[in-house]
Design an enzyme around this catalytic site. Structure first.
Site, PDB file in Angstrom:
ATOM      1  N   GLY A  31      -0.515  -7.363   3.932  1.00 39.80           N
ATOM      2  CA  GLY A  31       0.514  -7.056   4.770  1.00 39.80           C
ATOM      3  C   GLY A  31       0.811  -8.633   5.662  1.00 39.80           C
ATOM      4  O   GLY A  31       0.007  -8.293   6.473  1.00 39.80           O
ATOM      5  N   ASN A 105      -2.893   3.600   6.199  1.00 40.89           N
ATOM      6  CA  ASN A 105      -2.332   2.241   4.211  1.00 40.89           C
ATOM      7  C   ASN A 105      -2.559   3.433   3.922  1.00 40.89           C
ATOM      8  O   ASN A 105      -3.262   4.312   3.577  1.00 40.89           O
ATOM      9  CB  ASN A 105      -3.980   1.668   3.876  1.00 40.89           C
ATOM     10  CG  ASN A 105      -3.522   1.559   3.036  1.00 40.89           C
ATOM     11  OD1 ASN A 105      -2.427   0.361   2.624  1.00 40.89           O
ATOM     12  ND2 ASN A 105      -4.544   0.914   2.214  1.00 40.89           N
TER      13      ASN A 105
END
Ligand SMILES: *[C@@H]1O[C@H](CO)[C@@H](O)[C@H](O)[C@H]1NC(C)=O
Ligand SMILES: *[C@@H]1O[C@H](CO)[C@@H](O)[C@H](O)[C@H]1NC(C)=O
Length: 556
Positions: A31, A105
């Protein structure tokens, strides 16, 4: 998809922020949208720094100095449900009960229901579109039910039972309870990865780290590690430093998202006992066999009579492409060179002719394409726009024929667990045959991996015993040792190929996802700083804690 981390150090004087930052760098591929670290000092105070951008942009020395304490958690955000612009960077914080900081997540598939529940039943204010905020508040609401001044492990595990009951979807979470310790847990299907590692000092004291990928653990000398199991949670109280595991709910299945292996995770990670690198090598091997078969079926020709060279589409597919070339007895050439320094750039509003982002990133070397039949290998084909551009580049560089092979099967459906692929209708594989797809991307022929083959690639570590990470397995005297039989992976989450998702989802969930994607897309296309929309994208804006700014000058 995001990266999450947590550390508890046995040394009360140690600051863990540096290790969290180093670890975040190892997980940056998970990310690049936002990064955050929250630490907890000796008096139970949280110190945080988070902002939009890559870890190296968000954290500087000054900000790092403010992050004191011997335990902490971190987060790297990938734009998932909850658009990048409208949700905060994680870790998220709630002050009640006890002070909780939270990294998530994954993606919840019953967000609308949870939003209603939090509003109508437990009256908690939700300030962003992020499903992670919902998850955190569900956890907080569950923990609050016991109405105690101080919690213990048993209370936390009971609160997690409530979380598992309410929340559906994919989640791996690392949570910090102020002054108490760190908690890690994983959804009952094990869709998103989470591992715990142990590091022993010379004096015998032990530190613990939780992370999305094993590569972080090894790099920081947490050489004994194991996966958190589906439906399992662990608490590491900082006072005792004794991790306590609990199977909070029975694992419903053991079905990690196969996309971790196809392209998301680092090749040097081992997730759920599967070497990502090994699985990618296998993908190349199986793909080659498949291509050979199809050539024989089609025109009774040998692949080597028709194809001159195998060329990977960098970066993920390299390992597979090399093995594919070996298997086909063809040369492997790096025909595309990647420009490493194009990150995300903004587009000026008056810029009419945009060089496609593929062309900004890749350049084809004529010498490797000219007058050749090439087999391009990529990890997947999503919208088809990138593949089409790449095929065009190969042809412009002089390729006679361009074959295109995908290490994964045809992607025909939405990815609902946090990888921002595309809406179903935008997928080139949606309602199209392989021939139609070949036509659209202008390849002479497209080859896809077989789904069963892909599953086999990920499941077949067994035949290479030297690669089973047994040297890292917790021995009997380790606190991470799991007594009893370990569950085995029975399958994988493969909903993008089949349309059947392990968790199911709310009826209007896909439409919601499409709305969010559209808004993310607008942001990407307009370039945030010129947007007249309802947000300001503050690049790498620090947010060093509002909670305790300056406090670190006193001895915390
Ligand atoms: C292309 O390659 C073939 C043999 O592979 C050769 O006979 C032909 O002359 C080449 N054409 C050009 C234009 O280089
Ligand atoms: C799928 O394709 C067929 C033929 O091309 C078309 O008739 C049909 O409407 C399509 N289905 C969807 C859901 O788009």
């Amino acid at each position: 998809m995001c990266g999450i981390l947590g550390i508890v150090s046995s040394d009360p004087k140690k600051n863990v922020a540096q290790e969290l930052l180093d670890g975040a760098m190892f997980l940056q591929h998970r990310g690049q949208d936002a990064a955050g670290i929250v630490t907890c000092g000796a008096r139970g105070r949280f110190y945080q720094c988070k902002g939009n951008g890559m870890a190296r942009d968000v954290f500087n020395q000054q900000r790092m100095l403010g992050l004191v304490g011997n335990m902490g958690i971190a987060h790297l955000r990938y734009p998932t449900a909850g658009s990048s612009a409208m949700s905060e960077a994680q870790p998220f914080y709630v002050n009640s009960p006890y002070g909780i900081s939270f990294s998530h997540n994954g993606n919840l598939v019953n967000a609308a229901e949870l939003r209603r529940y939090l509003d109508e039943k437990v009256h908690r204010h939700i300030n962003t579109d992020s499903d992670s905020e919902l998850l955190l508040n569900i956890f907080a609401a569950e923990l609050e039910k016991y109405d105690k001044a101080r919690v213990n492990n048993a209370d936390i595990f009971r609160a997690l039972e409530g979380v598992y009951r309410e929340c559906r979807g994919a989640y791996a979470c690392v949570v910090m309870l102020a002054g108490y310790g760190i908690i890690g847990f994983r959804d009952p299907h094990g869709i998103r990865p989470l591992l715990i590692g142990e590091r022993t000092h010379e004096n015998g004291k032990k530190d613990y780290m939780l992370a999305s990928e094993s590569v972080v653990l090894k790099a920081h000398n947490f050489v004994i590690f194991r996966d958190i199991l589906p439906g399992e949670a662990v608490i590491i109280p900082k006072d005792t430093m004794i991790p306590e595991f609990k199977q909070v709910v029975p694992g419903s299945s053991y079905t990690p998202d196969i996309f971790e292996y196809v392209y998301f995770a680092r090749p040097d990670s081992i997730l759920d006992d599967i070497s990502v690198y090994r699985s990618r090598i296998k993908m190349g091997e199986k793909l080659a066999k498949n291509i050979e078969r199809q050539f024989l079926d089609d025109n009774r020709k040998k692949v080597s009579d028709e194809i001159d060279v195998v060329i990977p589409v960098p970066d993920t597919s390299r390992h597979s492409a090399l093995e594919c070339a070996n298997q086909l007895n063809l040369p492997y050439r790096e025909g595309f060179v990647k420009n490493r320094y194009v990150g995300r750039t903004f587009i000026m509003p008056d810029q009419k002719e945009r060089t496609s982002s593929v062309r900004r990133k890749l350049n084809a070397m004529q010498s490797e394409f000219y007058n050749k039949s090439v087999l391009l290998v990529d990890d997947s084909i999503v919208r088809g726009t990138t593949s089409k551009e790449i095929v065009a580049m190969a042809r412009e560089a002089g390729a006679k024929k361009v074959y295109f092979a995908s290490c994964s099967p045809v992607i025909r459906f939405n990815h609902i667990y946090g990888i921002d692929l595309a809406d179903t209708k935008a997928l080139v594989g949606f309602n199209r045959s392989v021939e139609e797809i070949s036509k659209i991307i202008d390849a002479d022929k497209v080859f896809y991996q077989d789904l069963q083959d892909l599953v086999d690639c990920c499941q077949s570590n067994d035949d290479c015993p030297d690669l089973i990470p047994s040297q890292n397995k917790p021995p009997k005297d380790s606190r991470l040792y799991h007594p009893g039989e370990l569950p085995k992976i029975n399958s994988f989450e493969v909903g993008v190929f089949t349309g059947k998702y392990i968790t199911g989802h709310e009826d209007n969930y896909l439409q919601e996802l499409e709305k969010i994607r559209a808004s993310n897309q607008r942001i990407r296309e307009t370039g945030s700083i010129f947007s007249d929309g309802d947000f300001v994208d503050v690049k790498a804006e620090s947010d060093i804690s509002i909670f305790n700014s300056g406090d670190y000058n006193n001895n915390y």
